[in-house]
Design a protein around this motif. Structure first.
Motif, PDB file in Angstrom:
ATOM      1  N   LEU A 143       1.519   5.492   8.682  1.00 38.88           N
ATOM      2  CA  LEU A 143       0.311   6.299   8.475  1.00 38.88           C
ATOM      3  C   LEU A 143       0.336   7.018   7.122  1.00 38.88           C
ATOM      4  O   LEU A 143       1.314   7.672   6.769  1.00 38.88           O
ATOM      5  CB  LEU A 143       0.207   7.325   9.604  1.00 38.88           C
ATOM      6  N   ARG A 144      -0.733   6.852   6.362  1.00 34.26           N
ATOM      7  CA  ARG A 144      -0.978   7.592   5.114  1.00 34.26           C
ATOM      8  C   ARG A 144       0.149   7.439   4.096  1.00 34.26           C
ATOM      9  O   ARG A 144       0.492   8.389   3.377  1.00 34.26           O
ATOM     10  CB  ARG A 144      -1.229   9.081   5.395  1.00 34.26           C
ATOM     11  N   ASN A 145       0.725   6.257   4.005  1.00 35.40           N
ATOM     12  CA  ASN A 145       1.732   6.004   2.980  1.00 35.40           C
ATOM     13  C   ASN A 145       1.066   5.392   1.748  1.00 35.40           C
ATOM     14  O   ASN A 145       0.017   4.751   1.839  1.00 35.40           O
ATOM     15  CB  ASN A 145       2.806   5.066   3.518  1.00 35.40           C
ATOM     16  N   GLN A 146       1.693   5.568   0.598  1.00 36.75           N
ATOM     17  CA  GLN A 146       1.237   4.952  -0.644  1.00 36.75           C
ATOM     18  C   GLN A 146       2.344   4.039  -1.160  1.00 36.75           C
ATOM     19  O   GLN A 146       3.487   4.478  -1.303  1.00 36.75           O
ATOM     20  CB  GLN A 146       0.899   6.007  -1.683  1.00 36.75           C
ATOM     21  N   VAL A 147       1.985   2.781  -1.423  1.00 37.47           N
ATOM     22  CA  VAL A 147       2.970   1.810  -1.914  1.00 37.47           C
ATOM     23  C   VAL A 147       2.430   1.194  -3.184  1.00 37.47           C
ATOM     24  O   VAL A 147       1.328   0.635  -3.206  1.00 37.47           O
ATOM     25  CB  VAL A 147       3.251   0.712  -0.876  1.00 37.47           C
ATOM     26  N   GLN A 148       3.211   1.268  -4.240  1.00 40.11           N
ATOM     27  CA  GLN A 148       2.813   0.691  -5.526  1.00 40.11           C
ATOM     28  C   GLN A 148       3.920  -0.216  -6.025  1.00 40.11           C
ATOM     29  O   GLN A 148       5.093   0.167  -6.070  1.00 40.11           O
ATOM     30  CB  GLN A 148       2.524   1.783  -6.551  1.00 40.11           C
ATOM     31  N   GLY A 149       3.547  -1.436  -6.418  1.00 44.29           N
ATOM     32  CA  GLY A 149       4.515  -2.380  -6.958  1.00 44.29           C
ATOM     33  C   GLY A 149       4.610  -2.278  -8.468  1.00 44.29           C
ATOM     34  O   GLY A 149       4.146  -1.315  -9.083  1.00 44.29           O
ATOM     35  N   ASN A 150       5.189  -3.299  -9.048  1.00 41.42           N
ATOM     36  CA  ASN A 150       5.411  -3.339 -10.491  1.00 41.42           C
ATOM     37  C   ASN A 150       4.456  -4.355 -11.104  1.00 41.42           C
ATOM     38  O   ASN A 150       4.649  -5.560 -10.988  1.00 41.42           O
ATOM     39  CB  ASN A 150       6.864  -3.713 -10.781  1.00 41.42           C
ATOM     40  N   SER A 151       3.436  -3.873 -11.789  1.00 41.26           N
ATOM     41  CA  SER A 151       2.418  -4.763 -12.349  1.00 41.26           C
ATOM     42  C   SER A 151       2.937  -5.597 -13.516  1.00 41.26           C
ATOM     43  O   SER A 151       2.288  -6.569 -13.927  1.00 41.26           O
ATOM     44  CB  SER A 151       1.211  -3.940 -12.813  1.00 41.26           C
ATOM     45  N   GLU A 152       4.101  -5.261 -14.046  1.00 42.61           N
ATOM     46  CA  GLU A 152       4.661  -6.035 -15.147  1.00 42.61           C
ATOM     47  C   GLU A 152       5.371  -7.296 -14.664  1.00 42.61           C
ATOM     48  O   GLU A 152       5.708  -8.167 -15.468  1.00 42.61           O
ATOM     49  CB  GLU A 152       5.619  -5.167 -15.965  1.00 42.61           C
ATOM     50  N   MET A 153       5.601  -7.405 -13.365  1.00 41.16           N
ATOM     51  CA  MET A 153       6.211  -8.604 -12.798  1.00 41.16           C
ATOM     52  C   MET A 153       5.127  -9.583 -12.363  1.00 41.16           C
ATOM     53  O   MET A 153       3.992  -9.181 -12.066  1.00 41.16           O
ATOM     54  CB  MET A 153       7.076  -8.242 -11.584  1.00 41.16           C
ATOM     55  N   VAL A 177      -2.238   0.624  -0.884  1.00 41.86           N
ATOM     56  CA  VAL A 177      -1.272  -0.331  -1.439  1.00 41.86           C
ATOM     57  C   VAL A 177      -1.875  -0.986  -2.680  1.00 41.86           C
ATOM     58  O   VAL A 177      -3.032  -1.436  -2.653  1.00 41.86           O
ATOM     59  CB  VAL A 177      -0.891  -1.420  -0.415  1.00 41.86           C
ATOM     60  N   SER A 178      -1.106  -1.056  -3.746  1.00 39.51           N
ATOM     61  CA  SER A 178      -1.581  -1.703  -4.964  1.00 39.51           C
ATOM     62  C   SER A 178      -0.428  -2.344  -5.718  1.00 39.51           C
ATOM     63  O   SER A 178       0.728  -1.919  -5.602  1.00 39.51           O
ATOM     64  CB  SER A 178      -2.287  -0.690  -5.874  1.00 39.51           C
ATOM     65  N   GLN A 179      -0.735  -3.407  -6.452  1.00 40.69           N
ATOM     66  CA  GLN A 179       0.174  -4.054  -7.409  1.00 40.69           C
ATOM     67  C   GLN A 179       1.449  -4.595  -6.771  1.00 40.69           C
ATOM     68  O   GLN A 179       2.463  -4.775  -7.430  1.00 40.69           O
ATOM     69  CB  GLN A 179       0.509  -3.080  -8.545  1.00 40.69           C
ATOM     70  N   THR A 180       1.417  -4.877  -5.472  1.00 42.09           N
ATOM     71  CA  THR A 180       2.501  -5.615  -4.838  1.00 42.09           C
ATOM     72  C   THR A 180       2.073  -7.087  -4.761  1.00 42.09           C
ATOM     73  O   THR A 180       1.075  -7.475  -5.365  1.00 42.09           O
ATOM     74  CB  THR A 180       2.792  -5.070  -3.433  1.00 42.09           C
ATOM     75  N   ARG A 181       2.813  -7.928  -4.035  1.00 43.85           N
ATOM     76  CA  ARG A 181       2.381  -9.320  -3.876  1.00 43.85           C
ATOM     77  C   ARG A 181       1.195  -9.363  -2.919  1.00 43.85           C
ATOM     78  O   ARG A 181       0.062  -9.522  -3.339  1.00 43.85           O
ATOM     79  CB  ARG A 181       3.538 -10.183  -3.365  1.00 43.85           C
ATOM     80  N   ASP A 182       1.425  -9.194  -1.633  1.00 44.49           N
ATOM     81  CA  ASP A 182       0.350  -9.024  -0.662  1.00 44.49           C
ATOM     82  C   ASP A 182       0.360  -7.568  -0.209  1.00 44.49           C
ATOM     83  O   ASP A 182       1.425  -6.951  -0.100  1.00 44.49           O
ATOM     84  CB  ASP A 182       0.536  -9.940   0.546  1.00 44.49           C
TER      85      ASP A 182
END
Length: 426
Positions: A143-153, A177-182
């Motif tokens: 609930l209400r988590n924020q997940v951000q990946g690495n857009s340089e990969m 969720v943003s900038q992860t794979r799925d």
């Protein structure tokens, strides 16, 4: 005497509650966090200080870790930042970063395996591997988590934002969720709810594989290749979602059966190459080898193609949808005629030019959005310049007048004159 006896019973009950749920501890600023975890008793609540703990931490007993939105967990660039192997664990208010990026080892910010009753609330994660990874978990709240990946990969080299494998009865709600794979990846997982998640700048917003009896509702997927990729899954309830500015598909169904799709808004699904090459169009809805689904009260708009059905996708109920300003409304080659209306209710087509002389809101003539002339345009896109020419209009009239010359396709016997307010029954 009676009051004293009641007081004694109350004190005993309070002692039992304290024993069952443990005690609350303020963890010192300079503490070794793993030692604190190891020395805690099951049920304890650990209030963490405003500092950064560096390492890879394992929780193997029932605990609550509360970072109060001030604590940072740094995974030191390897492995899992936090690994949970016990049931009844709650992690909240943590900032988690810099864990490993080995996708084969499923390096994760938070990894939970073979447990039950897990709660992950208000955490912020940023890293290269998987964000939140749940495997063989029974009953979880994310609930209400924020997940951000690495857009340089490269997208294929990143982990998924929230990943569920063999998970039952999970609620994944209000996450970003943003900038992860799925964004959300669900495989072999049943009876889960994904609701009101915000997904952007990904490969797939939500990706389902081999999962049943799940609900996907009120999510949004923006600026992704595929908004919702649902594959080899049955009995899904997909309602009130939104996909916008997707490159390949807004909503993709591949071997999906006995599912409900309603109240979804899918728009601006366009190929990165414009004008789109034939076969590479952005498709608001793509249905492949999927049957016995109910597709109603959705809006498919402003895309290269409204809906493309293929590979035996028959016996689907398609009614009360809005097909608005798509370059191609429908692409469907089938062996028999498909009726897209239900109990006198068809769909709204922005390119329907029929009359409504009795003013009942339904066109007086049926609409066939993919006749043989349309199929000619699919095969030879350059011929679209002749779409409104007298010759093409004459050919369409011949097909209507002599049905024996016409190959099977889609027919809407009750086309709606005006788009209806989408009735949301989710």
């Amino acid at each position: 005497m009676r009051n004293l006896s009641a007081l004694i019973r109350l004190c005993v009950c309070l002692l039992c509650v304290n024993t069952a749920f443990g005690k609350t501890f303020m963890v010192p600023l300079e503490a070794n966090l793993q030692e604190v975890i190891d020395q805690s008793n099951a049920g304890d609540i650990l209030i963490l200080p405003a500092t950064t703990f560096i390492g890879n931490f394992i929780i193997d007993k029932m605990l609550v870790l509360d970072g109060m939105n001030k604590t940072v967990i740094d995974g030191s660039g390897r492995g899992n930042a936090i690994e949970v192997t016990a049931s009844h664990v709650e992690l909240k208010g943590l900032t988690i970063r810099n864990w490993g990026y080995d996708l084969t080892a499923t390096d994760s910010g938070i990894k939970v395996k073979h447990t039950e009753h897990i709660t992950l609330v208000d955490n912020r994660l940023q890293g290269d591997g998987f964000g939140i990874y749940l495997e063989s978990v029974q009953t979880a709240t994310v609930l209400r988590n924020q997940v951000q990946g690495n857009s340089e990969m490269r997208a294929a080299d990143r982990g998924n934002g929230i990943h569920l494998t063999n998970v039952v009865d999970a609620a994944v709600v209000d996450n970003v969720v943003s900038q992860t794979r799925d964004g959300l990846y669900i495989i072999n997982s049943q009876q889960n709810v994904l609701r009101n998640n915000r997904l952007s700048d990904l490969r797939f917003g939500i990706h389902y594989m081999y999962s049943y009896n799940n609900e996907i509702s009120e999510n949004s997927s923006l600026n992704v290749k595929v908004g919702y990729a649902l594959m080899s899954s049955n009995n899904l309830k997909v309602v009130n979602n939104r996909a916008e500015n997707c490159e390949d598909y807004g909503l993709l169904l591949n071997f999906v059966n006995k599912s409900q799709f309603s109240g979804n808004t899918i728009l601006k699904i366009r190929s990165s190459m414009q004008p789109a090459v034939s076969g590479d169009e952005g498709k608001a809805l793509f249905v492949y080898n999927s049957t016995n689904n109910e597709i109603h009260a959705n809006r498919f708009a402003n895309s290269d193609m409204g809906i493309h059905l293929t590979a035996g996708s028959e016996q689907n109920k398609v009614y009360n949808n809005q097909f608005v300003d798509n370059e191609i409304q429908v692409k469907y080659v089938s062996s028999r005629l498909q009726e897209w209306s239900e109990q006198g209710v068809g769909n709204y087509w922005s390119n329907y030019v029929g009359w409504d002389l009795d003013n009942d809101g339904v066109g007086d003539s049926a609409f066939e959005p993919n006749d043989d002339i349309d199929k000619l345009f699919w095969k030879y896109p350059e011929s679209k310049v002749l779409m409104d020419s007298p010759a093409v209009l004459l050919l369409r009239w011949v097909q209507r007048s002599f049905p024996v010359l016409k190959s099977p396709g889609v027919k809407d016997s009750f086309p709606l004159i005006r788009p209806q307010e989408l009735p949301i029954d989710g």
